[in-house]
Design a protein around this motif. Structure first.
Motif, PDB file in Angstrom:
ATOM      1  N   GLU A  79       5.866  28.084 122.434  1.00 59.44           N
ATOM      2  CA  GLU A  79       5.059  27.043 121.933  1.00 59.44           C
ATOM      3  C   GLU A  79       5.841  27.545 120.490  1.00 59.44           C
ATOM      4  OE1 GLU A  79       1.457  28.187 121.367  1.00 59.44           O
ATOM      5  OE2 GLU A  79       0.547  27.667 123.183  1.00 59.44           O
ATOM      6  N   GLU A  83       8.566  24.676 118.484  1.00 63.22           N
ATOM      7  CA  GLU A  83       8.248  24.873 117.000  1.00 63.22           C
ATOM      8  C   GLU A  83       9.531  24.501 116.350  1.00 63.22           C
ATOM      9  OE1 GLU A  83       5.300  25.245 112.969  1.00 63.22           O
ATOM     10  OE2 GLU A  83       5.199  26.199 115.373  1.00 63.22           O
ATOM     11  N   LYS A  87      12.053  21.882 114.172  1.00 64.42           N
ATOM     12  CA  LYS A  87      12.746  21.819 112.791  1.00 64.42           C
ATOM     13  C   LYS A  87      13.972  22.041 112.355  1.00 64.42           C
ATOM     14  CE  LYS A  87       8.550  24.286 110.573  1.00 64.42           C
ATOM     15  NZ  LYS A  87       8.316  25.756 110.607  1.00 64.42           N
ATOM     16  N   CYS A 126      10.584  18.667 123.557  1.00 62.13           N
ATOM     17  CA  CYS A 126      11.825  18.274 122.320  1.00 62.13           C
ATOM     18  C   CYS A 126      13.407  18.065 122.841  1.00 62.13           C
ATOM     19  CB  CYS A 126      12.836  19.736 122.024  1.00 62.13           C
ATOM     20  SG  CYS A 126      11.579  21.247 121.477  1.00 62.13           S
TER      21      CYS A 126
END
Length: 271
Positions: A79, A83, A87, A126
Motif C-alpha cells: 500500500e 502510494e 506520487k 500504478c
C-alpha cells in the motif's frame, strides 16, 4: 553536447536541486534524469525552478519501489509503496517528464518467479495511473550484488519481468555488457526500451559501484551502441556515473568529460 545525451543527476546525488541545476546549465544539458528522492525532499516547485534555471527538460525519474526492502507477498505491504510510486508518477507528469524507471525491491526468501509475480501484482494499479498521466514505466537491470533491493540482474531477466508486468525496459549497459547473446537480447529489448544507460568499466575494479567515464575503461561501447542504433533504438543515452573513480575526479568534471566522449561516439556512429 549531442541531443541524444541525457545527464543523470546521480553523479550529483549529495547536492541540492539548485546546485544540480547550475551543473546542468554549465554542461549545456538539454535532457536530464532526476532522482525521485530529491523531488520528494524538495518538492516539485523546487524541481521546476531547477529545470527552468538550467534551461533543460526532465526526461526520467529514478524510483526505488521498495527502498532497502525485500518484496513481500502480503498485499498490505504494497500500500505505502504504491502510494509513493503514484506520487512519483504525478511529479514526473507535472514536471513535463517522459518516464520513470524502477528497481523492484529485494528477493527476500522467494524464488525468482515468486518475487516477479509479487512485483507485478504490487505495481499493477500504478500502470494504469501512469498511462493516464502520460508517463512510461520501466524496469532496469542491475548486478546480483544488489539482490537486497532488486530482482532483475540480467537483460534477459529484465525483458522477462517487463513483459510480465506490462511495462518498459531501461537498459543499463554496464550491468549487462558481459552477457551471452547480448546482440540478440538488445534486438529483443529495443521495441520496449525507452532509455539506455551508459558509462564504462575498468577491468580489475572490485568496488561497487565501479563506473568510469566512457572511453576510460574496457567496455565495447562503440559496438554495443552500434547494435542499438542498427535495430532502430531512437531514444536517449543516459550518463549514469557513480563510484570511486567519479568521486575522485569530481561529479561535474567526470560528467563533462563523459558527455564529450559519448557525444563524439554518437556522432561517429551517425546517431
Amino acid at each position: 553536447m549531442h541531443p541524444r545525451v541525457c545527464i543523470d543527476s546521480i553523479a550529483f546525488m549529495s547536492d541540492s536541486l539548485a546546485t544540480q541545476s547550475e551543473y546542468f546549465r554549465r554542461l549545456g544539458a538539454s535532457k536530464v534524469t532526476l532522482l525521485g528522492h530529491h523531488i520528494a525532499q524538495e518538492g516539485t516547485v523546487a524541481a521546476r525552478a531547477a529545470l527552468e534555471h538550467a534551461g533543460c527538460q526532465l526526461q526520467t525519474v529514478v524510483h526505488p519501489f521498495l527502498p532497502g526492502q525485500a518484496l513481500n507477498p502480503s498485499a498490505a505491504s504494497w500500500e505505502a509503496p504504491r502510494e509513493a510510486l503514484a506520487k512519483s508518477i504525478d511529479a514526473v507528469a507535472e514536471l513535463g517528464g517522459k518516464s520513470l524507471y524502477m528497481i523492484t525491491g529485494g528477493h527476500g526468501g522467494m524464488i525468482w518467479e515468486e518475487a516477479a509475480e509479487v512485483f507485478c501484482q504490487a505495481i499493477s494499479p500504478c500502470i494504469g495511473h501512469a498511462a493516464q498521466r502520460g508517463v512510461t514505466l520501466m524496469i532496469e537491470n542491475a548486478p546480483p550484488l544488489y539482490a537486497d533491493i532488486h530482482i532483475a540482474h540480467s537483460l534477459r531477466d529484465t525483458i522477462t519481468l517487463a513483459r510480465q508486468a506490462g511495462i518498459g525496459v531501461c537498459i543499463d549497459l554496464p550491468g549487462c555488457w558481459t552477457e551471452a547473446g547480448l546482440q540478440g537480447l538488445i534486438r529483443e529489448a529495443v521495441p520496449i526500451t525507452h532509455l539506455v544507460q551508459v558509462s564504462d568499466y575498468v577491468c580489475g575494479d572490485r568496488c561497487v559501484p565501479a563506473r568510469a567515464v566512457p572511453g576510460d575503461g574496457n567496455m565495447p561501447l562503440e559496438r554495443m551502441i552500434g547494435w542499438l542504433l542498427d535495430v532502430g533504438y531512437t531514444g536517449l543515452f543516459d550518463l549514469e556515473l557513480i563510484g570511486p573513480r567519479i568521486d575522485e575526479e569530481g561529479g561535474f568534471a567526470a560528467t563533462q568529460r563523459s558527455a564529450e566522449s559519448l557525444s563524439a561516439l554518437l556522432e561517429k556512429l551517425g546517431a
